[in-house]
Motif scaffolding. Structure first.
Motif, mmCIF file in Angstrom:
data_model
loop_
_atom_site.group_PDB
_atom_site.id
_atom_site.type_symbol
_atom_site.label_atom_id
_atom_site.label_comp_id
_atom_site.label_asym_id
_atom_site.label_seq_id
_atom_site.Cartn_x
_atom_site.Cartn_y
_atom_site.Cartn_z
ATOM 1 N N ALA A 1 1.149 3.628 -1.424
ATOM 2 C CA ALA A 1 0.330 2.456 -1.739
ATOM 3 C C ALA A 1 1.111 1.413 -2.526
ATOM 4 N N GLN A 2 1.930 1.848 -3.455
ATOM 5 C CA GLN A 2 2.701 0.901 -4.259
ATOM 6 C C GLN A 2 3.683 0.116 -3.388
ATOM 7 N N GLU A 3 4.315 0.802 -2.452
ATOM 8 C CA GLU A 3 5.255 0.132 -1.561
ATOM 9 C C GLU A 3 4.538 -0.887 -0.673
ATOM 10 N N ASN B 1 3.293 -6.480 0.721
ATOM 11 C CA ASN B 1 2.289 -7.529 0.900
ATOM 12 C C ASN B 1 2.571 -8.714 -0.015
ATOM 13 N N ALA B 2 2.965 -8.445 -1.237
ATOM 14 C CA ALA B 2 3.265 -9.512 -2.183
ATOM 15 C C ALA B 2 4.467 -10.331 -1.701
ATOM 16 N N ARG C 1 1.767 -2.511 -1.399
ATOM 17 C CA ARG C 1 1.409 -3.648 -2.247
ATOM 18 C C ARG C 1 2.612 -4.573 -2.451
ATOM 19 N N GLN C 2 3.760 -3.963 -2.672
ATOM 20 C CA GLN C 2 4.974 -4.746 -2.884
ATOM 21 C C GLN C 2 5.338 -5.534 -1.626
#
Length: 63
Positions: free
Chosen positions: A41-43, A48-49, A45-46
Motif C-alpha cells: 500500500a505504501q508503494e 500515485n503521488a 501511494r508513493q
C-alpha cells in the motif's frame, strides 16, 4: 431457436447459476486476498503521488 425454460439465450442453466451464486465464495475470497497480500500500500501511494505530481507539471507546461 426455440426458447427453452430456465435457460438463457446462450444456453446457460439459470438454476445452475443461481446455485453457484448461493454457495459461499471461496474462490472469490481467495482471489481478493491473493492480490491484497501482494500489494504494498505504501508503494502504491508513493507511485500515485508521483503520477499526480507529473500530471500537474505537464498540465502547467501546456498552457
Amino acid at each position: 431457436m426455440a426458447k427453452q425454460p430456465n435457460k438463457t439465450q446462450a444456453g446457460t442453466s439459470v438454476q445452475h447459476v443461481k446455485q453457484q451464486n448461493a454457495q459461499p465464495g471461496a474462490a472469490q475470497q481467495q482471489y481478493g486476498t491473493e492480490f491484497a497480500s501482494e500489494t504494498n500500500a505504501q508503494e502504491v501511494r508513493q507511485q500515485n503521488a508521483q503520477s499526480q505530481a507529473k500530471k500537474g507539471q505537464n498540465s502547467g507546461q501546456q498552457q
